[in-house]
Design a protein around this motif. Structure first.
Motif, PDB file in Angstrom:
ATOM      1  N   LYS A 219       0.833  -1.192   0.000  1.00  0.00           N
ATOM      2  CA  LYS A 219       0.000   0.000   0.000  1.00  0.00           C
ATOM      3  C   LYS A 219       0.873   1.249   0.000  1.00  0.00           C
ATOM      4  O   LYS A 219       1.975   1.271   0.534  1.00  0.00           O
ATOM      5  N   GLY A 220       0.340   2.292  -0.610  1.00  0.00           N
ATOM      6  CA  GLY A 220       1.045   3.562  -0.600  1.00  0.00           C
ATOM      7  C   GLY A 220       2.160   3.624  -1.625  1.00  0.00           C
ATOM      8  O   GLY A 220       2.167   2.906  -2.626  1.00  0.00           O
ATOM      9  N   ALA A 221       3.117   4.497  -1.348  1.00  0.00           N
ATOM     10  CA  ALA A 221       4.232   4.732  -2.272  1.00  0.00           C
ATOM     11  C   ALA A 221       5.463   3.956  -1.824  1.00  0.00           C
ATOM     12  O   ALA A 221       5.644   3.685  -0.641  1.00  0.00           O
ATOM     13  N   PRO A 222       6.324   3.585  -2.767  1.00  0.00           N
ATOM     14  CA  PRO A 222       7.565   2.885  -2.393  1.00  0.00           C
ATOM     15  C   PRO A 222       8.510   3.811  -1.641  1.00  0.00           C
ATOM     16  O   PRO A 222       8.713   4.964  -2.030  1.00  0.00           O
ATOM     17  N   ARG A 223       9.069   3.294  -0.550  1.00  0.00           N
ATOM     18  CA  ARG A 223      10.041   4.064   0.225  1.00  0.00           C
ATOM     19  C   ARG A 223      11.430   3.801  -0.355  1.00  0.00           C
ATOM     20  O   ARG A 223      12.096   2.819  -0.008  1.00  0.00           O
ATOM     21  N   ILE A 224      11.837   4.665  -1.236  1.00  0.00           N
ATOM     22  CA  ILE A 224      13.142   4.497  -1.885  1.00  0.00           C
ATOM     23  C   ILE A 224      13.676   5.876  -2.251  1.00  0.00           C
ATOM     24  O   ILE A 224      12.935   6.728  -2.752  1.00  0.00           O
ATOM     25  N   ASP A 225      14.917   6.129  -1.947  1.00  0.00           N
ATOM     26  CA  ASP A 225      15.548   7.413  -2.227  1.00  0.00           C
ATOM     27  C   ASP A 225      16.247   7.336  -3.579  1.00  0.00           C
ATOM     28  O   ASP A 225      17.288   6.688  -3.723  1.00  0.00           O
ATOM     29  N   LEU A 226      15.651   8.008  -4.547  1.00  0.00           N
ATOM     30  CA  LEU A 226      16.207   7.951  -5.895  1.00  0.00           C
ATOM     31  C   LEU A 226      17.533   8.692  -6.008  1.00  0.00           C
ATOM     32  O   LEU A 226      18.319   8.424  -6.923  1.00  0.00           O
ATOM     33  N   PHE A 227      17.793   9.626  -5.096  1.00  0.00           N
ATOM     34  CA  PHE A 227      19.012  10.433  -5.185  1.00  0.00           C
ATOM     35  C   PHE A 227      20.136   9.891  -4.301  1.00  0.00           C
ATOM     36  O   PHE A 227      21.171  10.535  -4.159  1.00  0.00           O
ATOM     37  N   ALA A 228      19.926   8.703  -3.723  1.00  0.00           N
ATOM     38  CA  ALA A 228      20.966   8.100  -2.887  1.00  0.00           C
ATOM     39  C   ALA A 228      21.878   7.255  -3.767  1.00  0.00           C
ATOM     40  O   ALA A 228      21.666   6.054  -3.947  1.00  0.00           O
ATOM     41  N   ALA A 229      22.851   7.880  -4.351  1.00  0.00           N
ATOM     42  CA  ALA A 229      23.774   7.169  -5.234  1.00  0.00           C
ATOM     43  C   ALA A 229      24.773   6.364  -4.412  1.00  0.00           C
ATOM     44  O   ALA A 229      25.328   6.854  -3.431  1.00  0.00           O
ATOM     45  N   ALA A 230      24.979   5.126  -4.809  1.00  0.00           N
ATOM     46  CA  ALA A 230      25.913   4.242  -4.112  1.00  0.00           C
ATOM     47  C   ALA A 230      27.273   4.274  -4.802  1.00  0.00           C
ATOM     48  O   ALA A 230      27.368   4.481  -6.009  1.00  0.00           O
ATOM     49  N   GLU A 231      28.309   4.070  -4.014  1.00  0.00           N
ATOM     50  CA  GLU A 231      29.650   3.992  -4.569  1.00  0.00           C
ATOM     51  C   GLU A 231      29.808   2.671  -5.319  1.00  0.00           C
ATOM     52  O   GLU A 231      29.443   1.609  -4.808  1.00  0.00           O
ATOM     53  N   VAL A 232      30.362   2.736  -6.507  1.00  0.00           N
ATOM     54  CA  VAL A 232      30.548   1.544  -7.334  1.00  0.00           C
ATOM     55  C   VAL A 232      31.927   0.957  -7.034  1.00  0.00           C
ATOM     56  O   VAL A 232      32.943   1.646  -7.200  1.00  0.00           O
ATOM     57  N   PRO A 233      32.011  -0.308  -6.594  1.00  0.00           N
ATOM     58  CA  PRO A 233      33.313  -0.918  -6.298  1.00  0.00           C
ATOM     59  C   PRO A 233      34.164  -1.041  -7.559  1.00  0.00           C
ATOM     60  O   PRO A 233      33.661  -0.956  -8.691  1.00  0.00           O
ATOM     61  N   PRO A 234      35.472  -1.257  -7.404  1.00  0.00           N
ATOM     62  CA  PRO A 234      36.338  -1.445  -8.578  1.00  0.00           C
ATOM     63  C   PRO A 234      35.893  -2.640  -9.409  1.00  0.00           C
ATOM     64  O   PRO A 234      35.386  -3.631  -8.875  1.00  0.00           O
ATOM     65  N   VAL A 235      36.096  -2.552 -10.716  1.00  0.00           N
ATOM     66  CA  VAL A 235      35.614  -3.601 -11.609  1.00  0.00           C
ATOM     67  C   VAL A 235      36.347  -4.916 -11.367  1.00  0.00           C
ATOM     68  O   VAL A 235      35.761  -6.001 -11.546  1.00  0.00           O
ATOM     69  N   ALA A 236      37.612  -4.866 -10.951  1.00  0.00           N
ATOM     70  CA  ALA A 236      38.347  -6.108 -10.698  1.00  0.00           C
ATOM     71  C   ALA A 236      37.728  -6.882  -9.539  1.00  0.00           C
ATOM     72  O   ALA A 236      37.618  -8.108  -9.580  1.00  0.00           O
ATOM     73  N   THR A 237      37.302  -6.165  -8.506  1.00  0.00           N
ATOM     74  CA  THR A 237      36.645  -6.822  -7.370  1.00  0.00           C
ATOM     75  C   THR A 237      35.342  -7.469  -7.800  1.00  0.00           C
ATOM     76  O   THR A 237      35.041  -8.611  -7.429  1.00  0.00           O
ATOM     77  N   LEU A 238      34.566  -6.744  -8.586  1.00  0.00           N
ATOM     78  CA  LEU A 238      33.284  -7.276  -9.049  1.00  0.00           C
ATOM     79  C   LEU A 238      33.483  -8.467  -9.985  1.00  0.00           C
ATOM     80  O   LEU A 238      32.692  -9.416  -9.960  1.00  0.00           O
ATOM     81  N   GLN A 239      34.529  -8.423 -10.798  1.00  0.00           N
ATOM     82  CA  GLN A 239      34.764  -9.522 -11.740  1.00  0.00           C
ATOM     83  C   GLN A 239      35.062 -10.816 -10.995  1.00  0.00           C
ATOM     84  O   GLN A 239      34.514 -11.876 -11.338  1.00  0.00           O
ATOM     85  N   ALA A 240      35.904 -10.751  -9.977  1.00  0.00           N
ATOM     86  CA  ALA A 240      36.192 -11.958  -9.200  1.00  0.00           C
ATOM     87  C   ALA A 240      34.944 -12.479  -8.503  1.00  0.00           C
ATOM     88  O   ALA A 240      34.701 -13.691  -8.452  1.00  0.00           O
ATOM     89  N   GLN A 241      34.144 -11.567  -7.979  1.00  0.00           N
ATOM     90  CA  GLN A 241      32.899 -11.970  -7.322  1.00  0.00           C
ATOM     91  C   GLN A 241      31.948 -12.619  -8.311  1.00  0.00           C
ATOM     92  O   GLN A 241      31.281 -13.611  -8.000  1.00  0.00           O
ATOM     93  N   MET A 242      31.861 -12.078  -9.517  1.00  0.00           N
ATOM     94  CA  MET A 242      30.949 -12.615 -10.527  1.00  0.00           C
ATOM     95  C   MET A 242      31.361 -14.016 -10.973  1.00  0.00           C
ATOM     96  O   MET A 242      30.524 -14.934 -11.057  1.00  0.00           O
ATOM     97  N   ILE A 243      32.636 -14.202 -11.255  1.00  0.00           N
ATOM     98  CA  ILE A 243      33.096 -15.508 -11.727  1.00  0.00           C
ATOM     99  C   ILE A 243      32.866 -16.579 -10.674  1.00  0.00           C
ATOM    100  O   ILE A 243      32.496 -17.712 -10.975  1.00  0.00           O
ATOM    101  N   ALA A 244      33.052 -16.208  -9.414  1.00  0.00           N
ATOM    102  CA  ALA A 244      32.913 -17.202  -8.348  1.00  0.00           C
ATOM    103  C   ALA A 244      31.467 -17.498  -7.997  1.00  0.00           C
ATOM    104  O   ALA A 244      31.142 -18.634  -7.625  1.00  0.00           O
TER     105      ALA A 244
END
Length: 422
Positions: A219-244
């Protein structure tokens, strides 16, 4: 007694008045992403689909390891000429069992075990994809609701400007053109406001589809902050996480292992085993009783695995190609999605920082300038529309940044679209 007292209290007129207020308060407070995901998990039909596939894979693994059932043979012989058989004839009863001496069932079970792991990966990918679809739809609904707010504020500003213009026209200090011009701007702003409201209905429909049967709980509106930008981790860290950890890559590796194990099955099936038979007979002669045993040995002369072994090897090569292609495409998509997410976040932050104060100042300057006679109605309407467009641009960039983050997590945790035969 406690339950009865509680029911009586809820049935009282005072409680009946409080209940709608509680529901309205819950609707006003809106719902979180965790609540939306929980509603999806409770009732989405694809949850049953995933569970059924897991049961199917588990049953297949069990069935693959089973031996063939024993067979009971009944043979009857009746002598018709020059016979020493009993008058009633001869009856032979035997039990035959196929013995897989080359362990074909165990090899098939190994293949089925890898397939079960692949199905588990597919299910994990499916369910995580459903969760991200809910988040994506929530961002869309939140953006649509904020868009309505922006158009509503712009309409209010233009209506206030229209009041100022009408007062000046009535006082004879402004031409009627100003009233006509501001009236057209108000009509256009109202149309844009109504159109934005329709977009909210469409966005809510997409959220309902993503959540499933229990979407009515939200019910109601979604509680989400559209302007809360998250820091993007380095691509190498994400790549290792993705492969595993990405489930479709794990499923592809499991299917590769299953294809390799299938080569061993094809080789074992050239000589699958031997047949053993134990029999007892009566009536070969008057009062004669016999017992015996027999062995069936297949001769791999006509069929020596021609084609079957080569086919299994080809399937293993194909599965290896698919797995390598998935990894390569996943790494490429991750790099692209990572760069897009960083650029979207930066564009949103920069635009918000540069435009927010300027938009408010522009609106105040326009109204003050028109009242002092230094600006026309055109500049007054243009100021309101410029502020609206600037706020819409802020919202568009922020929404795009949040969706880019979801897309990055999709590539990181779900994948899809890289397989050659998709």
């Amino acid at each position: 007694m406690i339950a009865w007292a509680l029911a009586l209290a809820l049935a009282s007129p005072a409680a009946q008045e409080v209940a709608p207020r509680a529901e309205e308060a819950a609707a006003d407070s809106g719902f979180s992403l965790a609540q939306a995901v929980a509603a999806m998990r409770e009732g989405h039909p694809l949850q049953d689909y995933a569970a059924a596939r897991a049961d199917w894979a588990g049953a297949t693994r069990v069935a693959a390891r089973l031996w063939e059932n024993p067979a009971v043979n009944f043979d009857y012989f009746l002598g018709v000429r020059s016979t020493s058989y009993d008058r009633a004839g001869a009856l032979v009863v035997g039990v035959a069992q196929w013995l897989p001496v080359t362990a074909v069932p165990r090899a098939r079970g190994e293949v089925a075990r890898h397939e079960e792991r692949a199905v588990a990966g597919d299910n994990q990918r499916l369910l995580r994809g459903l969760e991200l679809e809910v988040e994506r739809a929530m961002i869309g609904l939140a953006g649509a609701l904020r868009t309505v707010e922006v158009h509503g504020d712009a309409l209010s500003d233009l209506q206030e400007s229209e009041r100022i213009v009408d007062a000046r026209v009535a006082g004879g200090v402004a031409p009627k053109y100003d009233a006509t011009r501001i009236g057209l701007a108000v009509a256009a702003a109202e149309a844009a406001f109504r159109s934005a409201q329709a977009d909210v209905s469409a966005a809510r429909g997409r959220l309902d589809v993503a959540v499933g049967p229990r979407a009515g709980q939200l019910k109601g509106a979604p509680r989400i902050d559209l302007f809360a930008a998250a820091e993007v981790p380095p691509v190498a860290t994400l790549q290792a996480q993705m492969i595993a950890g990405r489930p479709d890559l794990a499923a592809a590796r499991a299917r590769l292992e299953a294809a390799r194990a299938s080569v061993g099955v094809a080789r074992r099936e050239v000589f699958p085993g031997i047949g053993l038979r134990v029999a007892a007979g009566f009536g070969q002669g008057p009062g004669q009783v016999d017992v015996g045993a027999g062995v069936t040995v297949p001769l791999p002369i006509l069929s020596r695995g021609q084609g079957f072994i080569d086919r299994a090897r080809a399937e293993a090569r194909a599965a290896d190609s698919v797995a390598r292609t998935l990894v390569l495409a996943a790494e490429q998509r991750l790099r692209a999605a990572h760069e897009v997410a960083q650029q979207r976040n930066e564009a949103s932050r920069r635009h918000v920082a540069m435009s927010r104060e300027g938009a408010e100042v522009l609106q105040q300057q326009a109204q003050a300038g028109y009242q002092n006679g230094r600006l026309s109605a055109f500049e007054l309407a243009d100021a309101s529309l410029s502020v609206r467009d600037m706020r819409l641009r802020d919202l568009e960039l922020a929404t795009a940044a949040r969706l880019a983050e979801v897309e990055l997590r999709w590539v990181l945790e779900v994948g899809g679209g890289e397989r050659p035969d998709d």
